[in-house]
Design a protein around this motif. Structure first.
Motif, PDB file in Angstrom:
ATOM      1  N   ARG A 135       2.217  -6.447  38.870  1.00  0.00           N
ATOM      2  CA  ARG A 135       3.740  -7.269  39.358  1.00  0.00           C
ATOM      3  C   ARG A 135       4.693  -7.333  38.244  1.00  0.00           C
ATOM      4  O   ARG A 135       5.720  -8.331  38.190  1.00  0.00           O
ATOM      5  N   LEU A 136       4.228  -6.281  36.566  1.00  0.00           N
ATOM      6  CA  LEU A 136       5.396  -6.488  36.088  1.00  0.00           C
ATOM      7  C   LEU A 136       6.545  -6.041  36.021  1.00  0.00           C
ATOM      8  O   LEU A 136       8.152  -6.282  35.795  1.00  0.00           O
ATOM      9  N   GLU A 137       6.503  -4.829  37.651  1.00  0.00           N
ATOM     10  CA  GLU A 137       7.903  -4.442  38.203  1.00  0.00           C
ATOM     11  C   GLU A 137       7.900  -4.465  39.679  1.00  0.00           C
ATOM     12  O   GLU A 137       6.821  -4.582  39.668  1.00  0.00           O
ATOM     13  N   ALA A 138       8.812  -4.243  40.560  1.00  0.00           N
ATOM     14  CA  ALA A 138       8.783  -4.966  42.095  1.00  0.00           C
ATOM     15  C   ALA A 138       8.273  -3.337  42.507  1.00  0.00           C
ATOM     16  O   ALA A 138       8.821  -1.866  41.569  1.00  0.00           O
ATOM     17  N   ARG A 145       2.470  -1.145  36.200  1.00  0.00           N
ATOM     18  CA  ARG A 145       3.355  -2.009  36.135  1.00  0.00           C
ATOM     19  C   ARG A 145       3.885  -2.582  37.646  1.00  0.00           C
ATOM     20  O   ARG A 145       3.977  -4.063  37.902  1.00  0.00           O
ATOM     21  N   ARG A 153       8.242   3.522  44.697  1.00  0.00           N
ATOM     22  CA  ARG A 153       8.874   2.264  43.394  1.00  0.00           C
ATOM     23  C   ARG A 153       9.817   3.719  43.698  1.00  0.00           C
ATOM     24  O   ARG A 153       9.607   4.781  43.131  1.00  0.00           O
ATOM     25  N   VAL A 213       1.858 -15.018  41.237  1.00  0.00           N
ATOM     26  CA  VAL A 213       2.096 -14.314  40.770  1.00  0.00           C
ATOM     27  C   VAL A 213       1.261 -14.530  39.200  1.00  0.00           C
ATOM     28  O   VAL A 213       0.230 -13.407  38.248  1.00  0.00           O
TER      29      VAL A 213
END
Lengths: 255, 218
Positions: free
Chosen positions: B52-55, B48, B12, B73
């Motif tokens: 999948r709360l963030e890419a 996260r 990320r 999701v």
């Protein structure tokens, strides 16, 4: 218009502006500093309304074609004003413009379609501007609730999301509350119509010799159109803001 | 046996920095893996991304051998439970909180199940209490029960006991270890407490400056 009438009007305007500034000064002493903003708004508003007053004299005599560019200009300005207070919302001008137009134009269209107002500038511009102004307030009120609430309640929203809720489900309460905030002022106006509040449009109609019953019907119809337009505008604004702030495919805040 | 969650080369990156890079790990059913590392090294961001709360920027995550892009999701988040460092109550009482996630799928959690989950975290006497009145420790236990009631196959715990007293910490450790074993859940537990890591986990990872190491290799 005589010189003494003009002097009287200017004196009355100064007294009224002094009252507004006095209230802002009192607020400042209590820790709410809106003095500079109030003074700027008063100055700006007075210049705008005088310019509009002079322009109306010309515009209201014009043909129906005059209404279109004037309404378009008013809509752009309303979007600009509504977007000014929404620093944390990306694409805020577009969202404000689409939302104001999305509520006000159907309202104006219905008014034109059912013959409540004609396309003559003398009728369309005053009523249209009332609808636009109310839509602008609804968008501003709604988004000023919704956007900061999303930031303050991020932990709660992500708790919902992490348990399998969609963005729509996770933000439903906040969205409802924001739309309600946007619409409430007009609903109060509708509920208090004729009891607490005698609107200027109706008073003007009666003074100009129109029967009171017909004036009352016209006023009620205008306020009902405004209520519908504000509801659509507030809903549109919250929906668009939600789409801009969340990733609809991944059901999360945009990174 | 294939892992419940398989993370392959996950990275990320933001415009100006790397949060974590080339992270690969496998979480197996019935196992707790502890992840330790200094604050700001990328542990919470990794969790996260896993829920999948963030890419993530590059790499792949597989849930029961299926890649994340092939799983809706909402379905993913039901299967991958994420417990945050500081939990917040949902509106209503404790029973409402436990019933919330199943109700999103149109399922109703039976009264017996509600009681069983509350007993597991020592909150059975407070079923009808407003969740907003709970203490921090109670709230964290409720949040754990709320996740487990959703029947996840993977549990991501982000320092769930860092602000809790010993009693609440013990209850959470016992509940997680029991649930992981009995339900075949794979668990990734972020902690700053080495003693806790030794108590609960059979595998140990360390993260430093966005890189993941096996504990003995760190």
């Amino acid at each position: 218009m005589s010189t003494s009438e003009l002097a009287d009007a200017a004196r009355q305007a100064l007294v009224a502006a002094g009252f507004a500034l006095g209230a802002a000064f009192l607020l400042k002493r209590m820790g709410v500093d809106l003095l500079r903003e109030t003074a700027t708004s008063l100055l700006r508003g007075s210049v705008q309304i005088v310019a509009m007053g002079l322009a109306l004299g010309f515009l209201l005599q014009g043909g129906a074609w005059v209404s279109l560019p004037v309404m378009a200009g008013m809509t752009l300005m309303a979007a600009h004003i509504a977007a000014q207070r929404l620093k944390d919302l990306p694409s805020r001008r577009t969202i404000a413009l689409v939302s104001i137009a999305g509520g006000a134009f159907p309202g104006i269209g219905i008014g034109l379609g059912c013959g409540l107002i004609s396309s003559r500038p003398a009728e369309l511009l005053p009523v249209g501007s009332m609808i636009l102004a109310a839509a602008m307030n609804a968008v501003s009120q709604g988004l000023n609730h919704f956007v900061p609430d999303l930031g303050r309640r991020k932990a709660l929203i992500e708790t919902h999301l992490s348990l399998g809720a969609s963005v729509e489900q996770a933000t439903a309460d906040l969205a409802c509350s924001a739309v309600r905030a946007g619409v409430l002022q007009q609903l109060n106006a509708l509920a208090s119509l004729g009891i607490v509040w005698i609107p200027g449009l109706m008073a003007g109609q009666i003074l100009s010799g129109r029967p009171p019953l017909l004036s009352a019907c016209l006023q009620f119809s205008a306020i009902a159109l405004i209520a519908g337009a504000t509801a659509l505008s507030a809903l549109c604004a919250v929906t668009l803001a939600r789409r801009r702030l969340f990733d609809p495919h991944e059901e999360r805040f945009r990174n | 046996m294939s892992p419940n969650l398989d993370v392959r080369g996950l990275s990320r990156r933001l415009e100006d920095r790397v949060l974590f890079e080339e992270v690969s790990l496998a979480l197996h059913a019935g196992e707790i893996t502890c992840l330790q590392g200094p604050s700001g090294c990328g542990k919470s961001s990794l969790l996260r991304c896993l829920s999948r709360l963030e890419a993530f920027s590059t790499g792949e995550i597989l849930l029961a051998e299926k890649p994340s892009r092939g799983i809706p999701v909402l379905e993913w988040r039901r299967a991958v439970g994420h417990l945050f460092q500081a939990s917040v109550p949902l509106p209503g009482d404790l029973s409402d909180n436990l019933r919330y996630a199943p109700s999103l799928r149109g399922e109703r959690l039976e009264e017996g199940d509600v009681q069983a989950w509350l007993e597991a975290v020592g909150l059975e006497a407070k079923a009808s209490q407003d969740a907003s009145t709970l203490s921090g420790g109670e709230l964290q236990r409720l949040a754990l029960a709320r996740l487990l009631a959703n029947r996840p196959s993977v549990l991501l715990l982000d320092e769930p006991t860092s602000a809790l007293d010993e009693a609440s910490r013990g209850l959470i450790e016992a509940c997680v270890t029991e649930s992981v074993k009995s339900s075949g859940i794979a668990c990734l537990w972020v902690t700053h407490d080495p003693a806790q890591a030794l108590r609960v986990a059979i595998r140990h990872l360390r993260m430093d400056a966005g890189r993941l190491f096996a504990e003995d290799a760190a």
